[in-house]
Design a protein around this motif. Structure first.
Motif, PDB file in Angstrom:
ATOM      1  N   ILE A 179       0.254   7.272  -8.195  1.00  0.00           N
ATOM      2  CA  ILE A 179      -0.879   6.638  -9.428  1.00  0.00           C
ATOM      3  C   ILE A 179      -0.267   5.714  -9.924  1.00  0.00           C
ATOM      4  CG2 ILE A 179      -2.618   7.155 -11.075  1.00  0.00           C
ATOM      5  CD1 ILE A 179      -3.983   6.840  -8.210  1.00  0.00           C
ATOM      6  N   GLU A 180       1.224   6.647 -11.066  1.00  0.00           N
ATOM      7  CA  GLU A 180       2.263   5.913 -11.446  1.00  0.00           C
ATOM      8  C   GLU A 180       2.165   4.734 -11.580  1.00  0.00           C
ATOM      9  OE1 GLU A 180       2.627   7.130 -15.018  1.00  0.00           O
ATOM     10  OE2 GLU A 180       1.266   8.507 -14.573  1.00  0.00           O
ATOM     11  N   LEU A 181       3.066   4.184 -10.373  1.00  0.00           N
ATOM     12  CA  LEU A 181       3.242   3.403  -9.537  1.00  0.00           C
ATOM     13  C   LEU A 181       2.124   2.311  -9.304  1.00  0.00           C
ATOM     14  CD1 LEU A 181       5.803   4.580  -6.541  1.00  0.00           C
ATOM     15  CD2 LEU A 181       6.272   3.661  -9.152  1.00  0.00           C
ATOM     16  N   VAL A 233       1.044  -1.130   0.036  1.00  0.00           N
ATOM     17  CA  VAL A 233      -0.027   0.087  -0.181  1.00  0.00           C
ATOM     18  C   VAL A 233       1.472   1.194   0.223  1.00  0.00           C
ATOM     19  CG1 VAL A 233      -1.792   1.261   1.343  1.00  0.00           C
ATOM     20  CG2 VAL A 233      -2.349  -1.067   0.993  1.00  0.00           C
ATOM     21  N   LEU A 234       1.013   2.187  -1.518  1.00  0.00           N
ATOM     22  CA  LEU A 234       1.820   3.201  -1.143  1.00  0.00           C
ATOM     23  C   LEU A 234       1.165   4.621  -0.547  1.00  0.00           C
ATOM     24  CD1 LEU A 234       1.946   3.114  -4.991  1.00  0.00           C
ATOM     25  CD2 LEU A 234       3.541   2.394  -3.476  1.00  0.00           C
ATOM     26  N   VAL A 241      -0.724  -1.211  -4.324  1.00  0.00           N
ATOM     27  CA  VAL A 241      -1.773  -0.269  -4.515  1.00  0.00           C
ATOM     28  C   VAL A 241      -2.180   1.303  -3.530  1.00  0.00           C
ATOM     29  CG1 VAL A 241      -3.062  -2.196  -5.222  1.00  0.00           C
ATOM     30  CG2 VAL A 241      -3.110  -1.579  -2.019  1.00  0.00           C
ATOM     31  N   LEU A 242      -3.204   1.792  -3.890  1.00  0.00           N
ATOM     32  CA  LEU A 242      -3.262   3.679  -3.202  1.00  0.00           C
ATOM     33  C   LEU A 242      -4.628   3.740  -2.811  1.00  0.00           C
ATOM     34  CD1 LEU A 242      -2.067   6.292  -3.045  1.00  0.00           C
ATOM     35  CD2 LEU A 242      -3.070   7.195  -5.020  1.00  0.00           C
ATOM     36  N   GLY A 248      -2.196  -2.538   5.176  1.00  0.00           N
ATOM     37  CA  GLY A 248      -1.275  -4.081   4.234  1.00  0.00           C
ATOM     38  C   GLY A 248       0.445  -3.820   4.327  1.00  0.00           C
ATOM     39  N   ARG A 249       1.257  -4.018   3.332  1.00  0.00           N
ATOM     40  CA  ARG A 249       2.973  -3.845   3.210  1.00  0.00           C
ATOM     41  C   ARG A 249       3.064  -2.453   3.202  1.00  0.00           C
ATOM     42  NH1 ARG A 249       2.763  -8.567  -0.804  1.00  0.00           N
ATOM     43  NH2 ARG A 249       5.167  -7.208  -0.794  1.00  0.00           N
ATOM     44  N   PRO A 250       4.007  -2.142   3.772  1.00  0.00           N
ATOM     45  CA  PRO A 250       4.520  -1.062   3.457  1.00  0.00           C
ATOM     46  C   PRO A 250       5.637  -1.021   2.223  1.00  0.00           C
ATOM     47  CG  PRO A 250       5.725  -1.853   5.334  1.00  0.00           C
ATOM     48  CD  PRO A 250       4.786  -2.434   4.343  1.00  0.00           C
TER      49      PRO A 250
END
Length: 257
Positions: free
Chosen positions: A134-136, A105-106, A143-144, A120-122
């Motif tokens: 968003i680009e990532l 999770v961004l 995910v974001l 989530g995971r960092p």
């Protein structure tokens, strides 16, 4: 040109995700002689812009410093997770934070959500902006989780989003420096709150002109009728009564012989 000669204007800041178009349109209809300038600012920059006089008021994300700013909460946004269209989440109507436990999770530096614990995971690094995140996501890195308006703002055909039921929510408010509540700020508050064009609430208005007085004209009391004159028959003797022919009485008709 002196300060008093400068025509009035109004500067309105707004953070990403907020669409001020409908309020701007009403302003232009009601105050066509006062130009409104939009000032786009980042969520983290909004308070500084308002404090330094870069805008008269702004649409910001709460919280704000209530010792410095006044704020009118407007609405609360749904929080969503942005994922690639082929992600498992895309098959669901909504998800919980626990459903994202296996995902990266961004967490961008301009994140507007107040997380106690990010789901989530960092990621190894935090993206600088939501746009970078968003680009990532599009690249399949993670995910974001963002307010829905930001997911719409950064819409891409290869991405989709779903509501996250137990994530923090973002509230949007109209805010301005408390010690700079000008008449134009009050005008905009009235527009945002849906006041009608005839409403004067919050504005300093000139007192209404007094209604014409019904008192007697200056210079004396109301003119009274002359003594002995009353009504339409004033000054006239009743027919057949005293005041007929001078010194005589009306006699009987002479009988014919």
């Amino acid at each position: 040109m002196t300060g008093s000669d400068v025509p009035p204007s109004f500067r309105l800041a707004y953070v990403p995700g907020v669409t001020p178009a409908k309020w701007v349109r009403i302003w232009q209809e009601r105050l066509p002689g006062v130009p409104l300038t939009l000032v786009a600012v980042g969520a983290a920059e909004a308070a500084g812009v308002l404090r330094d006089g870069g805008a008269d008021a702004g649409f910001v994300r709460l919280p704000v410093d209530r010792t410095t700013f006044s704020a009118i909460p407007l609405y609360t946004e749904t929080t969503v997770v942005v994922v690639p269209k082929d992600h498992l989440v895309a098959a669901a109507d909504e998800v919980s934070a626990e459903d994202l436990a296996d995902d990266i999770v961004l967490h961008p530096l301009d994140d507007t959500l107040d997380w106690e614990t990010l789901p989530g995971r960092p990621a190894n690094e935090r993206p600088a902006t939501t746009a970078d995140a968003i680009e990532l996501v599009a690249a399949g890195v993670g995910v974001l989780v963002v307010p829905q308006s930001l997911a719409r703002l950064h819409h891409r055909r290869d991405l989709t989003y779903r509501p996250v039921t137990d994530a923090p929510e973002s509230r949007v408010a109209l805010s301005w420096p408390e010690d700079a509540t000008t008449d134009l700020v009050e005008d905009f508050i009235g527009i945002v709150r849906g006041r009608t064009v005839n409403s004067t609430r919050g504005r300093t208005t000139a007192p209404a002109e007094p209604k014409p007085s019904k008192r007697a004209p200056a210079g004396g009391a109301r003119r009274q009728p002359a003594a002995g004159k009353t009504g339409k028959t004033a000054g006239k003797a009743p027919r057949g009564g005293a005041g007929g022919a001078k010194g005589g009485k009306r006699g009987k008709p002479r009988r014919r012989s």
